[in-house]
Design a protein around this motif. Structure first.
Motif, short mmCIF file in Angstrom:
data_model
loop_
_atom_site.label_atom_id
_atom_site.label_comp_id
_atom_site.label_asym_id
_atom_site.label_seq_id
_atom_site.Cartn_x
_atom_site.Cartn_y
_atom_site.Cartn_z
N LYS A 30 3.00 4.11 4.41
CA LYS A 30 3.58 4.16 5.57
C LYS A 30 2.54 3.03 6.40
O LYS A 30 1.44 2.98 6.33
CB LYS A 30 3.25 5.47 6.33
CG LYS A 30 4.39 6.48 6.15
CD LYS A 30 4.04 7.58 6.90
CE LYS A 30 5.36 8.44 6.82
NZ LYS A 30 5.16 9.91 6.54
N ILE A 31 2.96 2.47 7.34
CA ILE A 31 2.33 1.59 8.27
C ILE A 31 1.99 2.52 9.27
O ILE A 31 2.58 3.24 10.21
CB ILE A 31 3.02 0.49 8.91
CG1 ILE A 31 4.11 -0.15 7.87
CG2 ILE A 31 2.50 -0.59 9.68
CD1 ILE A 31 3.50 -1.09 6.99
N VAL A 32 0.44 2.64 9.64
CA VAL A 32 -0.12 3.58 10.57
C VAL A 32 -0.54 2.85 11.79
O VAL A 32 -0.92 3.54 12.73
CB VAL A 32 -1.13 4.57 9.79
CG1 VAL A 32 -0.57 5.51 8.89
CG2 VAL A 32 -2.31 3.51 9.30
N ASP A 33 -0.74 1.40 11.70
CA ASP A 33 -0.89 0.68 12.72
C ASP A 33 -0.88 -0.68 12.66
O ASP A 33 -0.84 -1.41 11.58
CB ASP A 33 -2.59 0.77 12.89
CG ASP A 33 -3.10 0.55 14.46
OD1 ASP A 33 -2.35 0.30 15.20
OD2 ASP A 33 -4.43 0.47 14.59
N VAL A 34 -0.37 -1.38 13.78
CA VAL A 34 -0.10 -2.80 13.78
C VAL A 34 -0.97 -3.65 14.64
O VAL A 34 -0.97 -3.33 15.80
CB VAL A 34 1.38 -2.98 13.95
CG1 VAL A 34 1.92 -4.28 14.01
CG2 VAL A 34 2.41 -1.84 13.09
N GLY A 35 -1.49 -4.78 14.00
CA GLY A 35 -2.34 -5.59 15.05
C GLY A 35 -1.62 -6.86 15.26
O GLY A 35 -0.52 -7.12 14.58
N THR A 36 -2.05 -7.96 15.82
CA THR A 36 -1.46 -9.23 15.76
C THR A 36 -1.12 -9.95 14.43
O THR A 36 -0.35 -10.09 14.12
CB THR A 36 -2.35 -10.32 16.79
OG1 THR A 36 -3.10 -9.12 17.54
CG2 THR A 36 -1.65 -11.27 17.40
N ASP A 37 -2.27 -9.73 13.76
CA ASP A 37 -1.98 -10.17 12.32
C ASP A 37 -2.66 -9.56 11.06
O ASP A 37 -3.19 -9.74 10.23
CB ASP A 37 -2.80 -11.75 12.27
CG ASP A 37 -4.31 -11.80 12.81
OD1 ASP A 37 -4.63 -10.61 13.06
OD2 ASP A 37 -4.64 -13.00 13.00
N ARG A 38 -2.64 -8.20 11.82
CA ARG A 38 -3.27 -7.14 10.72
C ARG A 38 -2.45 -6.00 10.58
O ARG A 38 -1.80 -5.62 11.59
CB ARG A 38 -4.53 -6.90 10.65
CG ARG A 38 -5.49 -7.96 10.52
CD ARG A 38 -7.01 -7.40 10.75
NE ARG A 38 -7.92 -8.66 10.65
CZ ARG A 38 -9.30 -8.41 10.72
NH1 ARG A 38 -9.64 -7.58 11.37
NH2 ARG A 38 -10.02 -9.52 10.36
N LEU A 39 -2.35 -5.25 9.52
CA LEU A 39 -1.53 -4.10 9.30
C LEU A 39 -2.39 -2.98 8.77
O LEU A 39 -3.50 -3.43 7.81
CB LEU A 39 -0.45 -3.86 8.44
CG LEU A 39 0.88 -4.66 8.81
CD1 LEU A 39 1.79 -5.12 7.90
CD2 LEU A 39 1.41 -4.04 10.05
N THR A 40 -2.56 -1.79 9.55
CA THR A 40 -3.40 -0.68 8.53
C THR A 40 -2.07 0.37 7.78
O THR A 40 -1.21 0.73 8.72
CB THR A 40 -4.20 0.21 9.47
OG1 THR A 40 -5.31 -0.70 10.02
CG2 THR A 40 -4.92 1.37 8.73
N VAL A 41 -2.42 0.52 6.64
CA VAL A 41 -1.44 1.12 5.76
C VAL A 41 -1.99 2.42 5.21
O VAL A 41 -3.12 2.35 4.97
CB VAL A 41 -0.49 0.47 4.90
CG1 VAL A 41 -0.18 -1.17 5.47
CG2 VAL A 41 -1.85 -0.01 3.67
N MET A 42 -1.04 3.34 4.88
CA MET A 42 -1.56 4.53 4.30
C MET A 42 -0.59 4.89 2.94
O MET A 42 0.50 4.69 3.01
CB MET A 42 -1.36 5.78 5.01
CG MET A 42 -1.45 7.01 4.54
SD MET A 42 -1.22 8.47 5.55
CE MET A 42 0.68 8.61 4.93
N VAL A 43 -1.14 4.94 1.76
CA VAL A 43 -0.41 5.20 0.43
C VAL A 43 -1.12 6.65 0.05
O VAL A 43 -2.39 6.59 -0.30
CB VAL A 43 -0.59 3.96 -0.55
CG1 VAL A 43 0.14 4.24 -1.50
CG2 VAL A 43 -0.06 2.96 0.24
N ALA A 44 -0.29 7.24 -0.59
CA ALA A 44 -0.78 8.64 -1.30
C ALA A 44 -0.17 8.57 -2.33
O ALA A 44 0.91 8.20 -2.59
CB ALA A 44 -0.51 9.76 -0.42
N GLY A 45 -0.85 8.95 -3.44
CA GLY A 45 -0.10 9.25 -4.81
C GLY A 45 -1.43 9.43 -5.99
O GLY A 45 -2.39 9.57 -5.65
#
Lengths: 608, 201
Positions: B119-134
């Motif tokens: 999932k994308i949990v946060d969006v910045g101008t030129d960055r993304l914070t993502v979450m992956v579980a598994g």
């Protein structure tokens, strides 16, 4: 009934049957010292907290009951760390209560604050920081339960000053109140494994029982003796098990290990079956592990499952109490045809080996003819080793030219004291000489620091032993190096009228280190010389309220010991001036195989 | 770096402990004092407020697993220990990462996150914070694939695990209850998540 935490603590100790505690007060533990005035518990005021811990250990060693010590926070608590570590290594049940700064100050570097539960985590069986006065009765009950059950060991209860001052409603905790969901000691061995062990015992041709301190902790000496006598299997007793099997018994091979006797060491090396009872394959016993008892099938019985397969993989590993498992093993042997005891036990303590073998009378089963006839060649071999390599020292008059032989002092002391005398030693050459040359025929007569090797153990431990067994004569056998570490506790002994006796084997050296420097460091003696007469041990003893005696020649040894034995209103210290060049033999050099045992130079011709 | 959790040197211990002050220090202290290596460690409350669960991935080359388990079991606050051979466990872990994702790369990163069901949990101008579980191996793969875009920050939780369920009819509930203490389980059930990882890789 409303009580303060301090009162609840003392009442809890009383309810645990505590008769004596060893300690020294201070700021944080002050509240708990007040109710001691009104308590039935005797408090022995020590001169250093380390002394309190070792006294509690000595008391526990000889009585089997937990030793109790109480000290203050900070330096008081850190001073008792060494006895806790010592008791942890030797599985001594100890309950230590430490004062702590008030809960509001914990973590702020308060005056005399130390994180004693953190410090002692790795050297206690468990510890508790009490934060609510209402928990005190339960925590004390848990502490005694954990210290004394399963593999015994030291525990620590840390009590902040405000908790000691707080009021609580007293209750008497029952077994259901203990909150120890993760604590379940095993006692009974797995019957299938016990049966397998019995089959191995019956099939063995060169078996040895390797008895350790666990036999004594389990009160299993009688069961061990029955097992040995009925099977004819010889027994070695480790340093921690001296007295668990009588030294004068024909099946006793004595102490194995680095300074064990030739026969005990070699019997294990050649054995086809090692029956390890409450022993833990310590490096001082095994020498180089991969060369230890190479032909032996191993049956290992220990109450601590973590000891099984830790050093040496056991062919049959049995987690359980040594006494219970030994009894189960006897039952299993009987089921396999081992004749009943009445027919095989020798009358009057005579040699069971020479007893008419009742086994033959029951020759109906294959196992019944066993095992003593089949063990005959093995026992003949053991006797041959015993004859060829007895313990020796130079007994000639010239031998004492450099001072008394420590072995001679110990032999004389042994023969001049009652059979059930309790011997307490420190750590070093004198300890090994004492273990070698004393004749331990009763359990709980030998008290020493085995696993940790704590110099300075003897004086305070002997005081604790005498408090626990006032009916017994208690002799500390100490070295001059050890004595100087804790001698001040003789002030405690004088003040409390605890008449222990101390034999200092004064060779003016840190003797064991000196021996290693002589043998392995080309006689380059580095920082091992003390002095025979600095301090003046006689005057020091007298200053501490003891009788002080000095012995320099062999003919003075006996009379001085007799004189000491006659004193029973105060401690006695004898300064025996011994030969600084005397070394402990046999010796297995550190890291070497037990096959490379170095015997006394007098035997080295044609040895091995 | 060897694929985390896949090789035989790693075993997972799930340790149920009393929920009391200092318990984690006792467990960690035991590992350091006896020279056992920890690969990952996760602590969380269990379904019973009296207990917490510590999931430890231990390097069994640093000490025999039997010793590690027995020494842990000696700690008074340790209530039970379940030893999970990686082959017989369902292991999961969560990853959070902030990744460089300028205009030109953003679409590719989002696609990758979707492939890994993250999932994308946060969006910045030129960055993304993502979450992956598994499964931990899946997260390893994801980490490898996004590295090229530039990882600004990355955190993983350490794994938690439960034993695989047995589907064979021969198994009785009684034998299941024996299972946690048994060493070296040898069931090889189908792990849907592992297969997915292979696809993604």
């Amino acid at each position: 009934m409303r009580l303060t935490g301090a009162q609840a603590l003392i009442k809890s100790l009383e309810m645990q049957g505590v008769e004596v505690m060893f300690g020294l007060p201070g700021g944080a533990i002050l509240p708990v010292y007040d109710p001691i005035i009104d308590s039935s518990i005797r408090h022995v005021l020590v001169r250093h907290e380390q002394g309190a811990g070792h006294m509690a250990e000595g008391y526990a060693h000889v009585t089997g009951r937990p030793g109790v010590a109480m000290v203050t926070s900070g330096p008081g608590a850190t001073n008792i760390v060494t006895p806790l570590a010592d008791a942890y290594m030797d599985s001594i049940p100890l309950v230590v209560v430490t004062g702590q700064v008030a809960t509001s100050l914990i973590g702020t570097d308060g005056f005399q604050e130390s994180d004693i539960t953190g410090i002692t985590m790795g050297i206690t069986k468990h510890n508790w920081l009490v934060t609510d006065a209402a928990d005190i009765p339960r925590v004390v009950a848990e502490a005694f339960h954990v210290a004394t059950t399963g593999r015994p060991g030291p525990v620590l209860v840390d009590l902040p000053k405000d908790v000691a001052n707080a009021e609580m409603e007293w209750y008497s905790p029952g077994p259901d109140d203990l909150d120890l969901p993760g604590y379940r000691p095993v006692l009974e061995g797995d019957p299938a494994a016990v049966k397998k062990a019995a089959e191995l015992v019956l099939a063995a041709e060169r078996p040895v029982i390797y008895a350790g301190g666990g036999v004594l902790k389990a009160r299993g000496a009688d069961a061990l003796r029955e097992l040995a006598e009925r099977t004819g299997v010889p027994v070695v007793t480790t340093l921690m098990a001296r007295g668990a099997f009588p030294d004068s018994h024909p099946l006793c091979l004595g102490m194995p290990g680095m300074h064990g006797n030739y026969t005990a060491v070699t019997a294990m090396q050649r054995a086809d079956l090692l029956l390890a009872l409450g022993s833990r394959f310590d490096d001082r016993v095994t020498g180089r592990v991969d060369a230890f008892a190479p032909d032996a099938t191993v049956v290992h019985v220990d109450i601590d499952p973590a000891e099984l397969n830790k050093i040496r993989r056991a062919d049959v590993a049995i987690a359980g109490d040594c006494r219970i498992v030994t009894e189960a093993l006897l039952a299993a042997l009987e089921a396999l045809g081992l004749p009943h005891s009445a027919s095989t036990r020798a009358p009057g303590g005579g040699s069971p080996a020479d007893a008419p073998a009742g086994a033959e009378a029951l020759a109906g089963t294959p196992a019944a003819a066993l095992p003593r006839s089949r063990l005959a060649p093995w026992r003949a071999q053991l006797s041959e080793w015993q004859e060829r390599h007895p313990l020796v020292y130079d007994r000639s008059p010239e031998g004492s030219a450099n001072g008394l032989k420590p072995q001679f002092v110990l032999e004389t002391l042994r023969d001049a004291t009652p059979d059930d005398t309790i011997v307490v030693s420190g750590v070093g050459q004198h300890q090994m000489f004492a273990s070698q040359w004393w004749r331990f025929d009763h359990p709980y007569t030998w008290v020493n620091s085995g696993g940790l090797g704590t110099m300075g153990f003897a004086v305070p431990a002997s005081i604790g032993a005498k408090v626990g067994r006032p009916d017994r004569m208690v002799w500390a056998v100490d070295g001059d190096g050890c004595f100087q570490m804790t001698a001040q506790e003789l002030v405690t002994a004088s003040a409390e009228r605890i008449p222990v006796k101390v034999a200092i084997l004064n060779n003016a050296y840190l003797g064991m280190v000196r021996q290693w420097q002589e043998m392995f460091y080309e006689e380059r003696y580095s920082e091992v010389y003390l002095s025979p007469d600095l301090p003046d041990y006689v005057r020091w003893a007298e200053a501490m309220g003891c009788v002080g005696l000095r012995v320099e020649s062999p003919d003075e040894v006996g009379p001085a010991i007799d004189k000491a034995n006659d004193v029973d209103d105060r401690p006695v210290v004898i300064d025996f001036r011994t030969d600084a060049f005397e070394k402990v033999f046999p010796m297995v050099p550190a890291g070497a195989s037990n096959d490379d045992i170095v015997v006394d130079p007098a035997q080295q011709e044609g040895g091995r | 770096m060897p694929a985390f959790g896949t090789d035989k040197r790693h075993h997972t211990l799930t340790v149920l402990v009393e929920n009391k002050a200092g318990v984690l220090a006792r467990v960690a202290g035991l590992f350091s004092r006896r020279g056992y290596n920890i690969y990952s460690l996760a602590v969380a409350p269990s379904d019973d407020v009296r207990f917490s669960r510590i999931t430890i991935v231990v390097d069994v080359e640093s000490a025999p697993l039997e010793q590690v388990v027995k020494q842990l079991d000696k700690l008074v606050p340790v209530v039970s220990i379940t030893e999970l051979d990686p082959a017989s466990a369902r292991e999961r872990e969560l990853l959070l990462a902030t990744i460089e994702a300028g205009e030109s790369e953003r679409g590719q990163v989002i696609q990758l996150v979707n492939v890994f069901e993250g999932k994308i949990v946060d969006v910045g101008t030129d960055r993304l914070t993502v979450m992956v579980a598994g499964a931990p191996t899946k997260l390893d793969d994801f980490e490898d694939l996004v590295r090229g875009y530039g990882i600004v920050e990355l955190q993983r939780t350490g794994r938690v695990a439960l034993p695989k369920l047995v589907r064979s009819a021969a198994r009785t509930p009684a034998s299941l209850s024996d299972r946690p203490r048994a060493f070296g389980g040898s069931d090889h059930d189908h792990d849907p998540d592992s297969t997915e990882t292979e696809k993604a890789g």
